[in-house]
Scaffold this active site. Sequence first.
Site, PDB file in Angstrom:
ATOM      1  CG  ASP A 170      -0.162   0.005   2.542  1.00 13.92           C
ATOM      2  OD1 ASP A 170       0.715  -0.863   2.714  1.00 13.92           O
ATOM      3  OD2 ASP A 170      -0.408   0.885   3.389  1.00 13.92           O
ATOM      4  CD  GLU A 219       4.230   1.020   6.964  1.00 15.34           C
ATOM      5  OE1 GLU A 219       4.959   1.372   7.889  1.00 15.34           O
ATOM      6  OE2 GLU A 219       3.894   1.818   6.062  1.00 15.34           O
TER       7      GLU A 219
HETATM    8 ZN   LIG Z   1       6.784   1.956   4.341  1.00 21.94          ZN
END
Ligand SMILES: [Zn+2]
Length: 462
Positions: A87, A150
């Site tokens: 992501d 994340e």
């Molecule tokens: Zn990162």
Amino acid sequence: MDWNSKAIESEGAIVEDLKSLISINSVLDENTASDEAPFGEGPKRALDWLLEEGRKAGMHVKNIDGMAGHIEMGTGDELLGILCHVDVVPAGDGWTTPPFEADVRDGKVFGRGAIDDKGPTIAAWHAMKMVKESGITLNKRVRLIVGADEESGFRCMDRYFKTEEMPTIGFAPDADFPIINAEKGIAGLVFSQAGSAGSGSLVSFRSGSRTNMVPDEARAVVRIPAEELEGPFHAFLGESGLEGKLSPSGDNRSELMLRGKAAHAMEPEDGINAGIRLASFLDPHMEGDGARFTSFVDQAFGDGSRGHFLGLDFADEISGETTLNAGILAYNETSGGEVTVSMRYSVSYPVEEKLAACREALEGSGFALDLASDSPPHHVDADDPFIRTLQRVYERQTGEKAELLSIGGGTYARTLQKGVAFGMLFPGRPDVAHQADEWVSVDDLVKAAGIYADAISELAGN
Ligand SMILES: [Zn+2]
């Protein structure tokens, strides 16, 4: 094995794969979120794309609820984990090329995620393929663990480790080379003052909106006519070199604004905390409850960010000094004052003891201390054979000394029991993560792939 030469042979494929992954816009998107795509369509497609690559390479692949997944090779009881994420943060403005169409120019790949974390992910993925193709026997399983969230709170890893195996050892190519083996604890502290219907001279005070930044602006309304404050305020601006504004706001009140300098909470001394500076300026002019607020701020934080006055100061050799960033400072007459602090505490910090001492010191001050959040420190001993191996590999591949780093921020590695951040931003490279025109150098991608392949074969090979 000459891993660097192998990586150079893979350069074309590495760049092509990175382009493919960058072209998937994998920003968190609640609008398209569903059971199969908990973080939206983009993150799901990026995760699926990488897992499909794993499948094509003949490795074991597992998708965990569309939130995370892994690609595994090798056999053995023990598990080497390589933790990365697909992501990205939103593109933002100011790009010279489309952020989700990787552009290769001047030996660099430009695009959102180039260095955080799609480039490093692809480098690590190709390292795994190189080790597999080399035919060396592995005595551990090697697993590329891929998260899809994340950037917005680690929900991917929370979910992953609920059901999946914790690696014996691991590294995360999601920060800096050489090796970050110590990350400070991150505690959210709230100092709150009981309020009362005030007749004091401070009407309201506001500075900062997040604890992880040094606030660069502060505003206050006081029950003092502007003519009275004008002289002292301008003298203060002159001495401090800061910018500010004082204006009358009716009813014998005035409004003050002060500008400081933003910085990350990891090192508050890199910035100028506008809230603390304005409170310190106002303090001698205040009366009543507001005076208790400004004097608390001035005493507790006016002498720097190490928490001496509060008794929270502490340092150790592994991770250095504990720092306190007063990120949000607020006061109003009905609810009282509140200072919210991000404390980055040293690896060996005695939390309970220090907080108890601080509470004792606060008695009679009218302020109470609450621990609002706590993410414990993360540390792998410098003498651990795992660290020694990574150092040896890095030095062999780069010819540079593999210094161990300690930081005040948290990296992805802290989700591992025994893990460190290992690349892939090389020393001296500008950190362009989360910025417009994010890029990664093609040479660095290749060099990192060689380093990761060497690390895998050293840590998991016979
Ligand atoms: Zn990162």
